[in-house]
Design a protein around this motif. Structure first.
Motif, PDB file in Angstrom:
ATOM      1  N   GLU A 168       0.827  -1.207   0.000  1.00 45.44           N
ATOM      2  CA  GLU A 168       0.000   0.000   0.000  1.00 45.44           C
ATOM      3  C   GLU A 168       0.861   1.256   0.000  1.00 45.44           C
ATOM      4  O   GLU A 168       0.535   2.254  -0.657  1.00 45.44           O
ATOM      5  N   GLN A 169       1.959   1.222   0.744  1.00 47.53           N
ATOM      6  CA  GLN A 169       2.863   2.377   0.767  1.00 47.53           C
ATOM      7  C   GLN A 169       3.465   2.624  -0.609  1.00 47.53           C
ATOM      8  O   GLN A 169       3.590   3.776  -1.041  1.00 47.53           O
ATOM      9  N   ALA A 170       3.830   1.532  -1.306  1.00 47.83           N
ATOM     10  CA  ALA A 170       4.401   1.668  -2.645  1.00 47.83           C
ATOM     11  C   ALA A 170       3.371   2.250  -3.610  1.00 47.83           C
ATOM     12  O   ALA A 170       3.689   3.125  -4.432  1.00 47.83           O
ATOM     13  N   ALA A 171       2.125   1.776  -3.513  1.00 51.14           N
ATOM     14  CA  ALA A 171       1.070   2.298  -4.376  1.00 51.14           C
ATOM     15  C   ALA A 171       0.771   3.758  -4.049  1.00 51.14           C
ATOM     16  O   ALA A 171       0.533   4.577  -4.952  1.00 51.14           O
ATOM     17  N   GLN A 172       0.813   4.089  -2.769  1.00 49.64           N
ATOM     18  CA  GLN A 172       0.534   5.462  -2.352  1.00 49.64           C
ATOM     19  C   GLN A 172       1.577   6.433  -2.894  1.00 49.64           C
ATOM     20  O   GLN A 172       1.245   7.554  -3.291  1.00 49.64           O
ATOM     21  N   GLU A 173       2.828   6.011  -2.921  1.00 46.55           N
ATOM     22  CA  GLU A 173       3.883   6.870  -3.464  1.00 46.55           C
ATOM     23  C   GLU A 173       3.640   7.167  -4.948  1.00 46.55           C
ATOM     24  O   GLU A 173       3.814   8.294  -5.399  1.00 46.55           O
ATOM     25  N   LYS A 174       3.225   6.142  -5.699  1.00 46.32           N
ATOM     26  CA  LYS A 174       2.926   6.355  -7.122  1.00 46.32           C
ATOM     27  C   LYS A 174       1.714   7.272  -7.287  1.00 46.32           C
ATOM     28  O   LYS A 174       1.722   8.186  -8.106  1.00 46.32           O
ATOM     29  N   ALA A 175       0.681   7.002  -6.503  1.00 47.28           N
ATOM     30  CA  ALA A 175      -0.537   7.803  -6.610  1.00 47.28           C
ATOM     31  C   ALA A 175      -0.290   9.249  -6.192  1.00 47.28           C
ATOM     32  O   ALA A 175      -0.907  10.178  -6.726  1.00 47.28           O
TER      33      ALA A 175
END
Length: 323
Positions: A51-58
């Protein structure tokens, strides 16, 4: 404690999106489970990292689709906003053997709706300073829990090099207890995060439930007491708010937010002398907080200490606090 404790701060924010759209981002997270951990916790740890990785992209998209008037959004504010509008709609797991145990791999898909960016900004622009403080407190707690986990993993690796040590019953019992406690703290922080998410959406009853679960898992999770106190305060349950802030102070009597929260609770109950006493303590702990000076100034005004009130108001303004 945004709506209960934040008195107001300016800054105009708005989404800069011509047409609403939904963007989807993928995040991948990995976690190696040792012999002293459980698969369920390992899966959750991998999911959090995904989720943290996806949040950084988003967050890159959120930043590019947001414009700011009279205020520049900082990286942490982008992070908070992204977390507030991001919705996880798919989670998958995979497990592979690893030299140190088992490697758990989680993949998540998250959606970002540009309409939600606009809605979030309209609801939260005045509360951003408290949201930042809330996010910083959570990150600090998570970082400490991760530090302790890394220390445990290091101790385990060292013990495994010595067969007699890792075979020692007392050592294994202590390792089991230590890893179990870290798992519990991890789960407590996850419920704390869930509570913050509910709080930021204005769902205070759900926030209180999540904070209560966080406290039940870790009775020393000071942030759960502080933010549950804020939620109780917003619902005008001042006695319960007062109890939570006092519990937080018992855990750490030098915590600014705990003393400020208790002072604000007394203020709303019109117990201005008690409020001033707590706000004095809060200001002694952090004399750069405009909201604390404003709250104390208001209390002084209510008991006709006009000169003290004006002095505090002026200090609050000098610190950038707008009212």
């Amino acid at each position: 404690m945004k709506k209960f404790l934040a008195m107001m701060i300016g800054g105009l924010l708005m989404a800069n999106v011509a047409n609403a759209e939904v963007r989807t981002y993928e995040g991948v997270g990995e976690y190696v489970m040792s012999d002293f951990e459980t698969p369920d916790i390992a899966k959750q740890r991998a999911k959090v990292r995904a989720e943290q990785a996806a949040q950084e992209k988003a967050g890159v998209f959120v930043k590019s689709n947001t414009k700011v008037v009279d205020l520049q959004l900082k990286s942490e504010e982008i992070e908070i906003m992204t977390a507030g509008v991001m919705k996880v709609h798919s989670v998958t797991y995979d497990v592979k053997p690893d030299a140190a145990g088992f490697l758990f791999i989680s993949k998540v898909l998250v959606d970002i709706d540009t309409d939600e960016i606009d809605n979030w900004l309209n609801q939260n622009e005045s509360a951003m300073p408290d949201l930042v403080a809330q996010n910083q407190a959570l990150k600090k707690s998570i970082a400490e829990q991760e530090r302790q986990l890394a220390e445990l993993k290091s101790k385990l690796a060292a013990a495994e090099k010595n067969q007699s040590e890792i075979s020692n019953v007392a050592v294994r019992i202590q390792m089991t207890k230590d890893f179990a406690q870290n798992d519990t703290n991890f789960l407590s922080n996850q419920r704390l995060k869930a509570g913050n998410d509910f709080y930021n959406r204005g769902d205070f009853n759900s926030a209180i439930s999540a904070y209560t679960e966080s406290i039940e898992l870790n009775p020393k999770n000071i942030d759960a007491y502080i933010y549950r106190g804020g939620a109780f305060g917003y619902l005008k349950e001042y006695q319960r708010a007062e109890s939570d802030f006092k519990n937080a102070i018992q855990i750490d009597n030098r915590n600014f937010e705990a003393h400020y929260g208790l002072g604000a609770t007394y203020l709303y109950q019109r117990n201005y002398q008690a409020a001033i006493s707590e706000l004095n303590t809060a200001i002694n702990l952090d004399n750069s907080s405009g909201k604390a000076y404003y709250a104390r100034g208001y209390c002084c005004e209510m008991i006709n200490r006009r000169a003290d009130s004006q002095k505090d108001y002026e200090t609050a303004r000098s610190l950038g606090y707008q009212f």
